[in-house]
Write a protein that holds these residues in place. Structure first.
Motif, PDB file in Angstrom:
ATOM      1  N   ASN A 130     -59.192  17.341 -10.318  1.00 58.80           N
ATOM      2  CA  ASN A 130     -58.731  18.526  -9.603  1.00 58.80           C
ATOM      3  C   ASN A 130     -58.915  18.341  -8.103  1.00 58.80           C
ATOM      4  OD1 ASN A 130     -57.882  21.290  -9.146  1.00 58.80           O
ATOM      5  ND2 ASN A 130     -60.045  21.760  -8.854  1.00 58.80           N
ATOM      6  N   ALA A 131     -60.079  17.868  -7.694  1.00 61.12           N
ATOM      7  CA  ALA A 131     -60.338  17.658  -6.269  1.00 61.12           C
ATOM      8  C   ALA A 131     -59.420  16.582  -5.706  1.00 61.12           C
ATOM      9  CB  ALA A 131     -61.796  17.269  -6.058  1.00 61.12           C
ATOM     10  N   PHE A 132     -59.180  15.520  -6.466  1.00 64.35           N
ATOM     11  CA  PHE A 132     -58.310  14.435  -6.007  1.00 64.35           C
ATOM     12  C   PHE A 132     -56.862  14.896  -5.903  1.00 64.35           C
ATOM     13  CE2 PHE A 132     -55.784  10.538  -6.848  1.00 64.35           C
ATOM     14  CZ  PHE A 132     -56.170   9.814  -5.726  1.00 64.35           C
ATOM     15  N   LEU A 133     -56.395  15.630  -6.908  1.00 61.77           N
ATOM     16  CA  LEU A 133     -55.004  16.073  -6.906  1.00 61.77           C
ATOM     17  C   LEU A 133     -54.738  17.183  -5.889  1.00 61.77           C
ATOM     18  CD1 LEU A 133     -54.231  16.034 -10.724  1.00 61.77           C
ATOM     19  CD2 LEU A 133     -53.421  14.445  -8.982  1.00 61.77           C
ATOM     20  N   THR A 134     -55.785  17.869  -5.435  1.00 58.94           N
ATOM     21  CA  THR A 134     -55.616  18.876  -4.395  1.00 58.94           C
ATOM     22  C   THR A 134     -55.115  18.212  -3.119  1.00 58.94           C
ATOM     23  OG1 THR A 134     -57.362  20.240  -5.332  1.00 58.94           O
ATOM     24  CG2 THR A 134     -56.771  20.660  -3.035  1.00 58.94           C
ATOM     25  N   LYS A 135     -55.801  17.168  -2.691  1.00 60.97           N
ATOM     26  CA  LYS A 135     -55.388  16.386  -1.519  1.00 60.97           C
ATOM     27  C   LYS A 135     -56.095  15.036  -1.606  1.00 60.97           C
ATOM     28  CE  LYS A 135     -54.664  16.540   3.411  1.00 60.97           C
ATOM     29  NZ  LYS A 135     -54.880  17.283   4.653  1.00 60.97           N
ATOM     30  N   PRO A 136     -55.405  14.003  -2.085  1.00 62.84           N
ATOM     31  CA  PRO A 136     -56.041  12.692  -2.272  1.00 62.84           C
ATOM     32  C   PRO A 136     -56.695  12.138  -1.013  1.00 62.84           C
ATOM     33  CG  PRO A 136     -53.926  12.738  -3.371  1.00 62.84           C
ATOM     34  CD  PRO A 136     -54.024  14.005  -2.574  1.00 62.84           C
ATOM     35  N   SER A 137     -56.085  12.337   0.138  1.00 62.30           N
ATOM     36  CA  SER A 137     -56.652  11.776   1.368  1.00 62.30           C
ATOM     37  C   SER A 137     -57.951  12.477   1.779  1.00 62.30           C
ATOM     38  CB  SER A 137     -55.637  11.848   2.504  1.00 62.30           C
ATOM     39  OG  SER A 137     -55.290  13.189   2.770  1.00 62.30           O
ATOM     40  N   PHE A 147     -49.533  10.366  -1.828  1.00 61.02           N
ATOM     41  CA  PHE A 147     -49.129  11.674  -2.335  1.00 61.02           C
ATOM     42  C   PHE A 147     -49.861  12.768  -1.561  1.00 61.02           C
ATOM     43  CE2 PHE A 147     -49.465  14.989  -5.758  1.00 61.02           C
ATOM     44  CZ  PHE A 147     -48.118  15.307  -5.784  1.00 61.02           C
ATOM     45  N   ALA A 148     -49.157  13.828  -1.188  1.00 60.60           N
ATOM     46  CA  ALA A 148     -49.754  14.905  -0.404  1.00 60.60           C
ATOM     47  C   ALA A 148     -50.686  15.782  -1.237  1.00 60.60           C
ATOM     48  CB  ALA A 148     -48.668  15.766   0.212  1.00 60.60           C
ATOM     49  N   GLY A 149     -50.447  15.886  -2.531  1.00 63.04           N
ATOM     50  CA  GLY A 149     -51.289  16.702  -3.390  1.00 63.04           C
ATOM     51  C   GLY A 149     -50.512  17.842  -4.022  1.00 63.04           C
ATOM     52  N   LEU A 150     -51.142  18.502  -4.979  1.00 60.77           N
ATOM     53  CA  LEU A 150     -50.555  19.655  -5.655  1.00 60.77           C
ATOM     54  C   LEU A 150     -51.274  20.900  -5.147  1.00 60.77           C
ATOM     55  CD1 LEU A 150     -50.387  18.258  -9.303  1.00 60.77           C
ATOM     56  CD2 LEU A 150     -48.488  18.554  -7.718  1.00 60.77           C
ATOM     57  N   LYS A 152     -50.941  24.199  -6.014  1.00 60.98           N
ATOM     58  CA  LYS A 152     -51.290  25.271  -6.956  1.00 60.98           C
ATOM     59  C   LYS A 152     -52.329  24.782  -7.954  1.00 60.98           C
ATOM     60  CE  LYS A 152     -46.730  27.415  -6.791  1.00 60.98           C
ATOM     61  NZ  LYS A 152     -45.547  27.768  -7.577  1.00 60.98           N
ATOM     62  N   ILE A 153     -53.372  25.571  -8.131  1.00 62.63           N
ATOM     63  CA  ILE A 153     -54.432  25.215  -9.067  1.00 62.63           C
ATOM     64  C   ILE A 153     -53.903  25.177 -10.501  1.00 62.63           C
ATOM     65  CG2 ILE A 153     -55.283  27.573  -9.361  1.00 62.63           C
ATOM     66  CD1 ILE A 153     -58.141  26.326  -9.377  1.00 62.63           C
ATOM     67  N   GLU A 154     -52.918  26.019 -10.803  1.00 61.24           N
ATOM     68  CA  GLU A 154     -52.342  26.029 -12.146  1.00 61.24           C
ATOM     69  C   GLU A 154     -51.603  24.710 -12.425  1.00 61.24           C
ATOM     70  OE1 GLU A 154     -51.747  28.477  -9.927  1.00 61.24           O
ATOM     71  OE2 GLU A 154     -53.011  30.072 -10.742  1.00 61.24           O
ATOM     72  N   ASP A 155     -50.881  24.210 -11.422  1.00 62.36           N
ATOM     73  CA  ASP A 155     -50.193  22.927 -11.596  1.00 62.36           C
ATOM     74  C   ASP A 155     -51.182  21.796 -11.831  1.00 62.36           C
ATOM     75  OD1 ASP A 155     -47.749  24.142 -11.286  1.00 62.36           O
ATOM     76  OD2 ASP A 155     -47.438  23.462  -9.215  1.00 62.36           O
ATOM     77  N   ARG A 156     -52.267  21.789 -11.071  1.00 64.65           N
ATOM     78  CA  ARG A 156     -53.278  20.735 -11.249  1.00 64.65           C
ATOM     79  C   ARG A 156     -53.901  20.826 -12.635  1.00 64.65           C
ATOM     80  NH1 ARG A 156     -54.599  22.578  -6.007  1.00 64.65           N
ATOM     81  NH2 ARG A 156     -56.488  23.587  -6.790  1.00 64.65           N
ATOM     82  N   ALA A 157     -54.226  22.038 -13.073  1.00 63.29           N
ATOM     83  CA  ALA A 157     -54.831  22.211 -14.396  1.00 63.29           C
ATOM     84  C   ALA A 157     -53.854  21.796 -15.493  1.00 63.29           C
ATOM     85  CB  ALA A 157     -55.265  23.658 -14.588  1.00 63.29           C
TER      86      ALA A 157
END
Length: 168
Positions: A130-137, A147-150, A152-157
């Motif tokens: 979840n933390a990585f997909l929020t903003k990998p950098s 990748f810039a990240g996802l 929405k928390i729902e999309d990541r979940a």
């Protein structure tokens, strides 16, 4: 037809064009180079519409518990350009079959990992994903994942639920 003067004119034209392009390249590096001007972006301060109330934090474990793997498969299409879900089938990025619970930097046959990933986490837990997909950098500074990240928390979940469902 071709005398010395014609050849000299053609050569001068080519070298002149090359010189103009080279000088243009040097000028653009001076104008657009980040080290000279600092960071490329800037912050604009604005008054918040809702006052000074902090945004309500959503519990990720509650969102993950109600995540939809089929919706995650649709969101995963953004990831599918660089990642595959079949075991052992690496692409630009490592395969993601069995990634939930797998140690970081451990996909068989993939060697192009960023060294900063090992410093950020040991195992790809749902929380780390979840933390990585929020903003990998931000999770692993210096990562090669562009990748810039996802947002929405729902999309990541949903994506994490989809990836977890692949290997039962």
């Amino acid at each position: 037809m071709f005398d010395t003067m014609t050849i000299t004119k053609v050569a001068a034209g080519l070298f002149g064009a090359w010189l103009v392009l080279l000088l243009g390249k040097f000028a653009s590096e001076v104008v657009y180079h980040n080290e000279v001007h600092g960071d490329a972006g800037y912050v604009v301060e604005v008054a918040s519409a809702g006052g000074d109330e902090p945004a309500e934090e959503v519990d990720f474990s509650a969102v993950l518990a109600s995540a939809d793997a089929s919706a995650g498969a649709k969101v995963f299409r953004k990831c599918g350009a660089c990642h595959k879900v079949e075991k052992g089938e690496n692409a630009v990025g490592p395969y993601l079959y069995g990634v939930v619970g797998r140690p970081v930097d451990s996909a068989d046959g993939f060697t192009a990992y960023s060294g900063n990933l090992e410093q950020a986490a040991d195992v790809w837990t749902p929380e780390n994903l979840n933390a990585f997909l929020t903003k990998p950098s931000a999770f692993a500074p210096g990562t090669t994942m562009g990748f810039a990240g996802l947002g929405k928390i729902e999309d990541r979940a949903n994506v994490i639920a989809y990836l977890d469902s692949l290997d039962d």
